[in-house]
Design an enzyme around this catalytic site. Structure first.
Site, PDB file in Angstrom:
ATOM      1  N   GLY A  76       0.822  -1.220   0.000  1.00  0.00           N
ATOM      2  CA  GLY A  76       0.000   0.000   0.000  1.00  0.00           C
ATOM      3  C   GLY A  76       0.847   1.259   0.000  1.00  0.00           C
ATOM      4  N   GLY A  78       1.539   3.013  -2.561  1.00  0.00           N
ATOM      5  CA  GLY A  78       1.100   3.996  -3.566  1.00  0.00           C
ATOM      6  C   GLY A  78       1.716   3.811  -4.934  1.00  0.00           C
ATOM      7  CB  SER A  79       2.653   0.850  -6.964  1.00  0.00           C
ATOM      8  OG  SER A  79       1.472   0.117  -6.753  1.00  0.00           O
ATOM      9  CB  SER A  80      -2.073   3.407  -8.502  1.00  0.00           C
ATOM     10  OG  SER A  80      -2.383   2.069  -8.280  1.00  0.00           O
ATOM     11  CB  ALA A  82       4.735   5.891  -7.526  1.00  0.00           C
ATOM     12  CG  ASP A 119      -2.302   8.600  -3.410  1.00  0.00           C
ATOM     13  OD1 ASP A 119      -2.801   9.717  -3.705  1.00  0.00           O
ATOM     14  OD2 ASP A 119      -2.890   7.527  -3.627  1.00  0.00           O
TER      15      ASP A 119
END
Ligand code: MEV
Length: 287
Positions: A76, A78-80, A82, A119
């Protein structure tokens, strides 16, 4: 060929309340996601964010890119957001932060439907930010070494459902929930002051208070509570969940001499200690 990297994030204070216009504090972490333009292999699992970013800023161009994430999507971190930020920056390296924020936030909202954008801001600006919904305020905080410990529950948080649960609770008990949000907002403002002062013991106590309100909101879980209790029993100044709740990670603050004991306590309680450094640099072009 251009390589852009953006950091992951951890919510420190103010989750959920921030969706309703209250402030939060988020820190960017050392774990980064990298986007390389001009290769076409190794795409991220969820291509929607990359495709949407290309549709906005890469239209008419023959864009081929690959993405590599140094952290697992399971935490969790925050890859989306990033990957959205890194892709936009790769397509338009000269775009200023505000422009990247507004565009990336719109993409993330279109795909996810909900979210404050904290994020996205962490991925762009890096450091530690005092943030208000939709980027109404994005204020970098000058903070020293944060003695942060992160424990992963092993459970994937379902952010959308948790946000919907809080919305349902707010519809049912508006006064109670607004009171909780107001109290969380005050904790965030106090935490901002204490973090700048570097009084981590007090910041830890504020984490405990924030956690009580998150519990009242119904977003904590048995596993989160077990890791938080273990961290406290192990000598942490304070601990709370980080993010939507229900799973993902908990965070704790502890003096350097208690760090090992706290980490061992989290592990013994069934958590996985994740070593990350807070206050990391925002999106950047890699050499
Ligand atoms: C999720 O990580 C944090 C929330 O406050 C949602 C958001 O701010 O986008 C629950």
């Amino acid at each position: 060929m251009i390589t852009i990297s953006a950091p992951g994030k951890l919510m420190l204070f103010g989750e959920h309340a921030v969706v309703y216009g209250y402030p939060c504090i988020v820190t960017a972490i050392s774990e980064r996601l990298e986007v390389v333009i001009a290769q076409a292999n190794d795409m991220p699992d969820d291509r929607r964010f990359v495709d949407a970013a290309i549709a906005v800023w890469g239209a008419g161009r023959d864009v081929k890119l690959s993405a590599k994430c140094a952290f697992s999507g399971k935490y969790g971190f925050g890859s989306s957001s990033a990957v959205t930020v890194a892709t936009l920056k790769a397509l338009k390296p000269d775009a200023d932060n505000r422009m990247v924020f507004d565009t990336a936030y719109k993409i993330v909202l279109d795909i996810q439907g909900v979210g404050s954008g904290f994020d996205v801001a962490a991925a762009i600006y890096g450091g530690t930010l005092y943030f208000v919904t939709g980027g109404k305020t994005i204020e970098p905080l000058t903070v020293g070494d944060m003695p942060l410990i992160v424990g992963y529950t092993g459970v994937k948080a379902d952010t959308k459902t948790l946000i919907a649960d809080v919305a349902a609770k707010r519809a049912k008990e508006p006064e109670k929930v607004e009171r909780i949000f107001g109290a969380i907002g005050k904790i965030v403002d106090e935490a901002k002051i204490q973090m700048i002062e570097g009084d981590w013991e007090r910041v830890g106590r504020l984490m405990d208070f924030n956690q009580e309100y998150l519990r009242d909101l119904g977003v904590s879980s048995e596993k989160l509570e077990a890791l938080i209790a273990a961290a406290k029993a192990g000598g942490a100044w304070g601990a709370k969940l980080s993010g939507a709740g229900g799973g993902d990670c908990m965070i704790a603050l502890a003096s350097p001499d208690m760090r090992q004991a706290v980490e061992e306590a989290i592990t013994k309680a069934g958590g996985e200690v994740v070593w990350v450094t807070p206050n990391a640099e925002g999106v950047r072009v890699e050499p």
